[in-house]
Design an enzyme around this catalytic site. Structure first.
Site, PDB file in Angstrom:
ATOM      1  CG  ASP A   1      46.384   6.864  -8.112  1.00  0.00           C
ATOM      2  OD1 ASP A   1      45.384   6.629  -8.828  1.00  0.00           O
ATOM      3  OD2 ASP A   1      47.255   6.023  -7.865  1.00  0.00           O
TER       4      ASP A   1
ATOM      5  N   PRO B   1      45.478   3.530  -2.915  1.00  0.00           N
ATOM      6  CG  PRO B   1      44.644   1.893  -1.453  1.00  0.00           C
ATOM      7  CD  PRO B   1      45.495   2.062  -2.693  1.00  0.00           C
TER       8      PRO B   1
ATOM      9  CE  LYS C   1      54.525  -2.527  -9.602  1.00  0.00           C
ATOM     10  NZ  LYS C   1      54.486  -2.788  -8.159  1.00  0.00           N
TER      11      LYS C   1
ATOM     12  CG  ASP D   1      54.069   0.016  -4.969  1.00  0.00           C
ATOM     13  OD1 ASP D   1      54.636  -0.742  -5.784  1.00  0.00           O
ATOM     14  OD2 ASP D   1      53.263  -0.384  -4.103  1.00  0.00           O
TER      15      ASP D   1
END
Length: 350
Positions: free
Chosen positions: A239, A221, A306, A276
């Site tokens: 995004d 966000p 990750k 990220d």
């Protein structure tokens, strides 16, 4: 005729990792310092390191091969078994031990860091501990300074033992207790993910105000985007998810509501790339490499990877090997604000 067996000097340390990552940090230490022995001190994140090397050489080895998972290291310069002394004797013991290190402290800004493992027998408050050492600092010509210390007196309590260690922030790998860096949450902060990018700036010696055009992949966000905008950087955020309403009309934000893999940019457009996303490591590598041409030569990239596989050390090696075809990978590090991930700091090769 008698024979004498020469023994190497041994130094002892407390290592700290993120919770759950102590086994990986311990394995790093074994690989970095030949002959080192490690054992768990407090479950999940702290462990004892017994190095066959002296202090200077142990630190040099760790600096030559910066660890990914070892977050903080504290020399053990003194140990007190709490069950063997009266409670009233503990603070005087600390004061006497610190005063013996006067040569390290004289003329230095000095901080006191106190950490406790769960269930430890150390009962004195952080305030009382610091107050008891302030007199020592005055006596040896040191200045108490918790904000910008040149020397840190580290105290770690576990079960019935108290460990004392003294070192510079560089030697300890952090100027925060145990490397647990804390940021103040802002009233209108979009997400806690912002802390990761703030910590990366400190850990890697960056200054985001020096960048002109940033590309934020998987931006929604908008935690990372918001920080870069605050620093005056123009940001292109990609995004398919929605950005926070507070960012939508920002004059320096370009928002593309699409998957990053579908977007192409002109060559040499961005001098900073940040990413990220919760993609698999190799998917992330492919995406970053595909966007490589849009970066200027020497551009900085801050990317989280990750750790979703059983062999994270091998995954990290594989990821770095792939990325080195286009980037200089300066550092791979699990930051305090990382969870099941690490952060890479890279620059595009010239």
């Amino acid at each position: 005729m008698s024979s004498v067996t020469e023994t190497m000097p041994v130094t002892t340390w407390i290592g700290t990792s993120n919770t759950g990552y102590a086994p990986l940090a311990m394995e790093e230490v074994r690989r970095t310092i030949e002959g080192a022995a490690v054992r768990i001190l407090a479950p999940a994140e702290t462990f004892i390191i017994e190095s066959p090397l002296d202090r200077e050489e142990t630190l040099r080895q760790l600096q030559m091969q910066p660890p990914v998972f070892l977050r903080h290291i504290q020399p053990i310069d003194g140990t007190l078994v709490l069950s063997e002394v009266e409670e009233s004797e503990v603070l005087p013991w600390l004061a006497a031990a610190v005063s013996q290190a006067s040569a390290q402290l004289t003329g230095k800004r000095t901080a006191v860091h106190v950490r406790r493992a769960e269930g430890c027998a150390y009962t004195h408050s952080v305030f009382d501990t610091k107050t008891s050492l302030d007199g020592v600092f005055r006596d040896v010509g040191a200045t108490a300074d918790q904000r910008k210390p040149e020397i840190i007196v580290s105290i770690y309590a576990v079960k019935d033992q108290l460990f004392l260690g003294i070192g510079t922030p560089e030697e300890l790998m952090s100027d925060w207790p145990g490397g647990a860096i804390r940021f103040q949450r802002e009233e209108e902060q979009i997400s806690r993910a912002k802390f990761k990018l703030l910590e990366a700036e400190r850990a890697f010696g960056l200054d985001y105000t020096q960048y002109r055009e940033a590309l934020d992949i998987g931006a929604a966000p908008g935690g990372w985007t918001s920080l870069l905008l605050e620093r005056g950087v123009s940001v292109t955020a990609i995004d398919p998810g929605a950005m926070h309403p507070s960012l939508r009309n920002h004059p320096k934000l370009t928002y593309l509501k699409r998957n990053a893999s579908e977007v192409k940019f002109k060559p040499n457009t961005f001098d900073l790339l940040v990413c990220d996303m919760s993609w698999s490591p190799m998917q992330m590598v492919k995406l970053v490499l595909d966007l490589n041409e849009s970066l200027t030569y020497g551009a900085t990239a801050i990317v989280t990877i990750k750790l979703m596989h059983r062999k994270p050390l091998q995954t990290i090696r594989d990821v770095i090997a792939k990325l080195e075809s286009a980037f200089i990978v300066h550092r791979a590090k699990q930051l305090f604000h990382n969870r099941e991930e690490i952060t890479l700091f890279m620059t595009k090769q010239y």
